[in-house]
Every structure is written in C-alpha cells, then in structure tokens.
Design an enzyme around this catalytic site. Sequence first.
Site, PDB file in Angstrom:
ATOM      1  N   GLU A  65      10.031   2.174   8.765  1.00 57.87           N
ATOM      2  CA  GLU A  65      10.416   2.636   7.443  1.00 57.87           C
ATOM      3  C   GLU A  65       9.886   4.049   7.199  1.00 57.87           C
ATOM      4  O   GLU A  65       8.703   4.312   7.407  1.00 57.87           O
ATOM      5  CB  GLU A  65       9.773   1.687   6.435  1.00 57.87           C
ATOM      6  CG  GLU A  65      10.589   1.417   5.237  1.00 57.87           C
ATOM      7  CD  GLU A  65       9.870   0.418   4.327  1.00 57.87           C
ATOM      8  OE1 GLU A  65       9.597  -0.699   4.788  1.00 57.87           O
ATOM      9  OE2 GLU A  65       9.597   0.785   3.186  1.00 57.87           O
ATOM     10  N   CYS A  76       7.038  10.349   4.070  1.00 58.68           N
ATOM     11  CA  CYS A  76       6.100   9.245   4.261  1.00 58.68           C
ATOM     12  C   CYS A  76       6.502   8.470   5.512  1.00 58.68           C
ATOM     13  O   CYS A  76       7.635   8.005   5.617  1.00 58.68           O
ATOM     14  CB  CYS A  76       6.142   8.355   3.017  1.00 58.68           C
ATOM     15  SG  CYS A  76       5.150   6.868   3.154  1.00 58.68           S
ATOM     16  N   CYS A 112       1.714  -5.048   9.693  1.00 58.57           N
ATOM     17  CA  CYS A 112       0.317  -4.633   9.532  1.00 58.57           C
ATOM     18  C   CYS A 112      -0.561  -5.867   9.673  1.00 58.57           C
ATOM     19  O   CYS A 112      -0.158  -6.962   9.302  1.00 58.57           O
ATOM     20  CB  CYS A 112       0.108  -4.001   8.153  1.00 58.57           C
ATOM     21  SG  CYS A 112      -1.556  -3.355   7.888  1.00 58.57           S
ATOM     22  N   CYS A 127      -3.469  -7.202   3.070  1.00 54.97           N
ATOM     23  CA  CYS A 127      -3.792  -6.951   1.664  1.00 54.97           C
ATOM     24  C   CYS A 127      -2.827  -7.803   0.819  1.00 54.97           C
ATOM     25  O   CYS A 127      -1.630  -7.832   1.077  1.00 54.97           O
ATOM     26  CB  CYS A 127      -3.631  -5.467   1.327  1.00 54.97           C
ATOM     27  SG  CYS A 127      -4.722  -4.396   2.299  1.00 54.97           S
ATOM     28  N   CYS A 174       0.363  -6.245  -0.913  1.00 59.16           N
ATOM     29  CA  CYS A 174       1.228  -5.377  -0.120  1.00 59.16           C
ATOM     30  C   CYS A 174       2.220  -6.212   0.679  1.00 59.16           C
ATOM     31  O   CYS A 174       1.845  -7.167   1.365  1.00 59.16           O
ATOM     32  CB  CYS A 174       0.360  -4.536   0.829  1.00 59.16           C
ATOM     33  SG  CYS A 174       1.318  -3.502   1.945  1.00 59.16           S
ATOM     34  N   GLY A 219       1.936  -0.133   7.925  1.00 62.37           N
ATOM     35  CA  GLY A 219       0.884  -0.146   8.930  1.00 62.37           C
ATOM     36  C   GLY A 219      -0.401   0.534   8.508  1.00 62.37           C
ATOM     37  O   GLY A 219      -0.456   1.240   7.495  1.00 62.37           O
ATOM     38  N   SER A 251      -3.770   7.890   5.315  1.00 63.63           N
ATOM     39  CA  SER A 251      -4.256   6.939   4.323  1.00 63.63           C
ATOM     40  C   SER A 251      -4.740   5.667   5.012  1.00 63.63           C
ATOM     41  O   SER A 251      -4.039   5.091   5.840  1.00 63.63           O
ATOM     42  CB  SER A 251      -3.114   6.608   3.357  1.00 63.63           C
ATOM     43  OG  SER A 251      -3.505   5.597   2.455  1.00 63.63           O
ATOM     44  N   SER A 304      -7.613   3.802   0.418  1.00 68.66           N
ATOM     45  CA  SER A 304      -7.033   2.848  -0.537  1.00 68.66           C
ATOM     46  C   SER A 304      -8.134   1.923  -1.033  1.00 68.66           C
ATOM     47  O   SER A 304      -8.727   1.186  -0.267  1.00 68.66           O
ATOM     48  CB  SER A 304      -5.927   2.029   0.141  1.00 68.66           C
ATOM     49  OG  SER A 304      -4.883   2.895   0.525  1.00 68.66           O
ATOM     50  N   CYS A 337       6.124  -0.889  -0.508  1.00 69.37           N
ATOM     51  CA  CYS A 337       5.836  -0.864   0.914  1.00 69.37           C
ATOM     52  C   CYS A 337       6.293  -2.154   1.608  1.00 69.37           C
ATOM     53  O   CYS A 337       5.905  -3.234   1.247  1.00 69.37           O
ATOM     54  CB  CYS A 337       4.321  -0.771   0.950  1.00 69.37           C
ATOM     55  SG  CYS A 337       3.568  -0.300   2.430  1.00 69.37           S
TER      56      CYS A 337
END
Length: 349
Positions: A86, A99, A106, A110, A113, A157, A189, A212, A331
Amino acid sequence: MQFFFDFERPELAERFSPSFRGTQIYKSVYQRWFDDFELMTDLPRAFRAELAQEWDIRLPRVQRRFDSTDGTRRYLVQLSDGELAETVFIPEEHRNTICISSQIGCALACTFCLTGQLGLTRHLTPGEIVTQALVAQRDNLSWDARDSFNIVLMGMGEPLHNYDSVMKAIRILHDEHGLNMSMSRITLSTAGLLPAIERLGTEPMIPNLAISLTGATNEKRNQLMPINRRYPIEQLLDAVRRFPLKHRQRVTFEYVLLRGISDSPEDAMHLVKLLKGIRAKVNLIPFNEAEEVPYKRPSDIAIERFQHVLIDHNISAFVRKNRGNDISAACGQLKKKWADEPATAGSRS
Ligand code: SAH
C-alpha cells in the site's frame, strides 16, 4: 532476472566493467525515468542487449488506484509474488508526501491498527520499498515538480523490524546519482523497537525519527501496543533522548486519539510529563474508524482540548487532518478490502 531497484550503486560498480557503467544506468533509471535499456544510448549496443537479459528496470504495476476527492491517491502496488503493497500520495500546498510500506502486514499487533490484525506476511525488499515511491512520484508529479515530495515510512509494517532492507532503501533514495533525496526529506516512523532505534542513531545517514506513542502511560500503552511490554515507555524515551539530532531538528511523536481511551486532558498531561527535556513535536491523529476495530474517533472538542493542554505546556502539537477518508483511510484498510478483487488492466504483465 535481477530487480535493479534492489541494488545500491556501489554494488553495481562491482558488477559492471568499467565500473562507471553502474552510475550511468543509475542516472538513466532514477533521473531520466528510463524503463528500457534501448533508451540508454550512452551505452554500447551489445551491452544494452546483455543488460536487458539480466536486469529488470520496470516499475511494479499498480493493481488498483483510489482517488480521493481531497486529492489523496492510494495505490495497491503489485509485487512479483502477487502480494500488494500500500502506497499513498498526499498532495499538500508546500510539499507533497509519499507514504510507503515496509512490510506486507505487520507483526506488532497494535490493537487499533488494521495492519496489526493482518499479522506479518513478509518483509519487503529494498527495491520493493524504493519503487513504491517511484510509482507515486511518476504518477503525480510533472517533470518540473519531480522532486517536490517527502517520504514517510508510515504505510504497512514496522520499518525497524525490516531494518536492513529499509536502511538500504533509504541509501538508494539518498544516492546523489539517483533521487538525491536529503535525509531531512525522509521520515521513519516506529512503534518503538528500542534496540533498532539505538542502532539507527549510529548510522552515517539518519532520517527523521517519528515515534508512535498513543498511550502515555505503561498501563495504557501495554493495552494498545503490545511492543510496550518488551520496551516500556521510560526506556523508549530515554533512547529517544540519546538519539542524535541536528541543529533545530526534532523528534516527531504520533499520538492516535481514541475516544474515551487516549483523549482526556489527564492523558494529555501524562504526555506533557513524558516529553520533558525532549526536542519534540507532536502529531495528533484522530482515529480513523473502521469496522474491524472497536475504537471511535473523539469529538472535535475533545481533540482541540487535548491539543491545547500540550500547547499550554509549550509543546508543538498539530492535529493531523484525516486525508482520503472516502477511499478507505486507515492503515491496512485497503489491502483487507481489495486484496481478493480481480486486478484491473495495468501497464505490466
Ligand atoms: N509501524 C510504524 C509505522 C506504520 S503505522 C509505526 O507504528 O509508527 C503509522 C501510524 O499510523 C502510526 O503512528 C499508527 O499509530 C497510526 N495508525 C495506525 N492505525 C491507525 C488508525 N486506524 N487511525 C489513525 N492512525 C492509525
């Protein structure tokens, strides 16, 4: 076939003779946008034919593009094994942002997310990371404006979990005979992989760092970001305090505002205390709602109130506009929604 974009220029210099051929090809691919060796008339004809047998210099095809009414464009970039990365292009008045993703899925899980819910499928190669930026650059920017973008590693990721490939991609983007991007135009990030942050601080080329946070106490952050159980917040921030910064450079903290969970004035005060002594800038990101996760976006009043607690304590705090809401903003949303759809016609077979 070798994917050209996986290679740094010094590696190419070793493979070609005379070694300056590597630099010539680099310039043609990154600066002149050539995707066919036959266009490289500064190379001997026989050599061009040889190169075409061995090296792939075509960008991956876009499986699907989504255009938001606010100008944001999202891409599903199809990789050689069919996986979809993406990528997002966000137009802004003074600078555009691209981005890019560093992994398919991932591993960090989290809870707010969507990518976290997918689990990790695989790491991306350096070339798969670099070409996402090229796809977005060439699709959106005119020749004269071709350098007017910054890159943020904030897609799918955890970049520091794919450390070697991400750093190689950054070096490729930085190469003076490639895109020649300065480190100040690239932001990495991370959810807070502490040892990797320390390693990043020792690199010769260091991009801007964004952390984050979202939870401002261990209790909250443990719930939202399981990585915090391994690297608790105080240790993480100590590592950030030690992180080398240039004159006037700051560390960005991303803080997702979740209604009733991370959006109270008390949460904001915890954040103020945490950031003491750090050259910090805070980006407040109102939660992008999605069916799959139970959280809600706070009211505008709560968002403003939170921001003002930070500002009143001399912390620069910005509220991130949610861009591209009409094209599945959060995301990982896109991939989840569209991965099973048939492909549309594209430039690459
Ligand atoms: N793994 C890295 C980079 C990818 S996430 C990291 O954690 O920083 C990029 C940013 O999007 C992170 O700050 C994350 O907290 C935020 N984010 C993830 N899901 C979101 C959602 N649904 N709404 C708003 N922000 C979200």
